[in-house]
Motif scaffolding. Structure first.
Motif, mmCIF file in Angstrom:
data_model
loop_
_atom_site.group_PDB
_atom_site.id
_atom_site.type_symbol
_atom_site.label_atom_id
_atom_site.label_comp_id
_atom_site.label_asym_id
_atom_site.label_seq_id
_atom_site.Cartn_x
_atom_site.Cartn_y
_atom_site.Cartn_z
ATOM 1 N N THR A 78 0.857 -1.172 0.000
ATOM 2 C CA THR A 78 0.000 0.000 0.000
ATOM 3 C C THR A 78 0.899 1.229 0.000
ATOM 4 O OG1 THR A 78 -0.160 0.028 2.417
ATOM 5 C CG2 THR A 78 -1.882 -1.175 1.227
ATOM 6 N N HIS A 79 0.326 2.382 -0.337
ATOM 7 C CA HIS A 79 1.127 3.601 -0.357
ATOM 8 C C HIS A 79 0.308 4.794 0.095
ATOM 9 C CE1 HIS A 79 -0.790 5.325 -3.940
ATOM 10 N NE2 HIS A 79 -0.840 4.070 -4.381
ATOM 11 N N SER A 80 1.025 5.809 0.538
ATOM 12 C CA SER A 80 0.397 7.054 0.961
ATOM 13 C C SER A 80 0.248 7.993 -0.231
ATOM 14 C CB SER A 80 1.257 7.742 2.029
ATOM 15 O OG SER A 80 2.459 8.226 1.453
ATOM 16 N N GLU A 81 -0.432 9.096 0.005
ATOM 17 C CA GLU A 81 -0.402 10.192 -0.951
ATOM 18 C C GLU A 81 0.995 10.797 -0.904
ATOM 19 O OE1 GLU A 81 -4.811 12.073 -0.897
ATOM 20 O OE2 GLU A 81 -3.576 12.518 0.847
ATOM 21 N N MET A 82 1.374 11.493 -1.967
ATOM 22 C CA MET A 82 2.660 12.181 -1.946
ATOM 23 C C MET A 82 2.559 13.352 -0.974
ATOM 24 S SD MET A 82 4.901 13.896 -5.012
ATOM 25 C CE MET A 82 5.326 12.324 -5.753
ATOM 26 N N LYS A 83 3.527 13.413 -0.064
ATOM 27 C CA LYS A 83 3.566 14.516 0.895
ATOM 28 C C LYS A 83 4.107 15.774 0.226
ATOM 29 C CE LYS A 83 4.344 11.599 4.913
ATOM 30 N NZ LYS A 83 5.177 11.420 6.104
ATOM 31 N N ALA A 84 3.950 16.914 0.884
ATOM 32 C CA ALA A 84 4.404 18.193 0.346
ATOM 33 C C ALA A 84 5.902 18.184 0.030
ATOM 34 C CB ALA A 84 4.072 19.322 1.318
ATOM 35 N N THR A 87 7.840 13.034 -0.513
ATOM 36 C CA THR A 87 8.005 11.664 -0.044
ATOM 37 C C THR A 87 6.689 10.890 -0.134
ATOM 38 O OG1 THR A 87 7.612 12.247 2.265
ATOM 39 C CG2 THR A 87 9.907 12.199 1.521
ATOM 40 N N ILE A 88 6.839 9.596 -0.291
ATOM 41 C CA ILE A 88 5.722 8.664 -0.344
ATOM 42 C C ILE A 88 6.071 7.505 0.571
ATOM 43 C CG2 ILE A 88 4.341 7.139 -1.812
ATOM 44 C CD1 ILE A 88 5.521 8.922 -4.176
ATOM 45 N N LEU A 89 5.130 7.092 1.387
ATOM 46 C CA LEU A 89 5.331 5.956 2.281
ATOM 47 C C LEU A 89 4.723 4.719 1.644
ATOM 48 C CD1 LEU A 89 4.327 7.695 5.634
ATOM 49 C CD2 LEU A 89 6.591 7.554 4.569
ATOM 50 N N VAL A 90 5.548 3.680 1.493
ATOM 51 C CA VAL A 90 5.079 2.404 0.946
ATOM 52 C C VAL A 90 5.121 1.400 2.091
ATOM 53 C CG1 VAL A 90 5.449 0.588 -0.752
ATOM 54 C CG2 VAL A 90 5.991 2.974 -1.336
ATOM 55 N N TYR A 91 3.964 0.837 2.405
ATOM 56 C CA TYR A 91 3.840 -0.142 3.485
ATOM 57 C C TYR A 91 3.714 -1.525 2.874
ATOM 58 C CZ TYR A 91 2.588 4.024 6.136
ATOM 59 O OH TYR A 91 2.588 5.274 6.707
ATOM 60 N N VAL A 92 4.422 -2.493 3.463
ATOM 61 C CA VAL A 92 4.358 -3.873 2.991
ATOM 62 C C VAL A 92 4.101 -4.757 4.201
ATOM 63 C CG1 VAL A 92 5.589 -5.723 1.790
ATOM 64 C CG2 VAL A 92 6.042 -3.336 1.178
ATOM 65 N N SER A 121 6.157 -6.964 8.518
ATOM 66 C CA SER A 121 5.874 -5.663 7.908
ATOM 67 C C SER A 121 7.137 -4.831 7.785
ATOM 68 C CB SER A 121 4.831 -4.907 8.728
ATOM 69 O OG SER A 121 5.307 -4.667 10.036
ATOM 70 N N LEU A 122 7.052 -3.843 6.897
ATOM 71 C CA LEU A 122 8.109 -2.839 6.777
ATOM 72 C C LEU A 122 7.546 -1.610 6.103
ATOM 73 C CD1 LEU A 122 9.158 -2.618 3.611
ATOM 74 C CD2 LEU A 122 10.540 -4.554 4.218
ATOM 75 N N LEU A 123 8.313 -0.549 6.198
ATOM 76 C CA LEU A 123 7.982 0.726 5.579
ATOM 77 C C LEU A 123 9.141 1.106 4.673
ATOM 78 C CD1 LEU A 123 6.452 3.480 5.405
ATOM 79 C CD2 LEU A 123 7.738 4.154 7.442
ATOM 80 N N CYS A 124 8.831 1.548 3.464
ATOM 81 C CA CYS A 124 9.843 2.059 2.543
ATOM 82 C C CYS A 124 9.463 3.492 2.214
ATOM 83 C CB CYS A 124 9.893 1.220 1.268
ATOM 84 S SG CYS A 124 11.128 1.788 0.076
#
Length: 88
Positions: A19-25, A28-33, A44-47
């Motif tokens: 899954t991923h977040s919206e692009m921050k200002a 950056t984008i947070l990708v969750y696995v 789990s991890l965060l990229c």
């Protein structure tokens, strides 16, 4: 506290979800696995894109982390595109 919207991106046959977040200002984008695990519940991890920084690893081996990172790198152009769209 600012909450990010999280969007599904990919689900593998083994139940691993990306899954991923919206692009921050700041761009950056947070990708969750996360992967279901019979013993631990979930691995789990965060990229963090665009630096491909791996954080908050729970349960994944170094080899598994490398495979996950390779998949994220291969799909980064799409994740970035979709993160800019939000729920549109």
């Amino acid at each position: 506290m600012v909450l990010n919207m999280i969007y599904p991106y990919l689900t593998l046959n083994d139940g691993t979800e990306y899954t991923h977040s919206e692009m921050k200002a700041d761009g950056t984008i947070l990708v969750y696995v996360e992967t279901p695990d019979a013993e631990d519940g979930f691995h789990s991890l965060l990229c963090v894109l665009p630096k491909y920084e791996i954080k908050d690893v729970i349960g994944y081996t170094k080899d598994e982390q490398e495979k996950i990172l390779a998949r994220i790198k291969k799909n980064a152009h799409l994740i970035i595109k979709y993160s800019q769209r939000g729920a549109k």
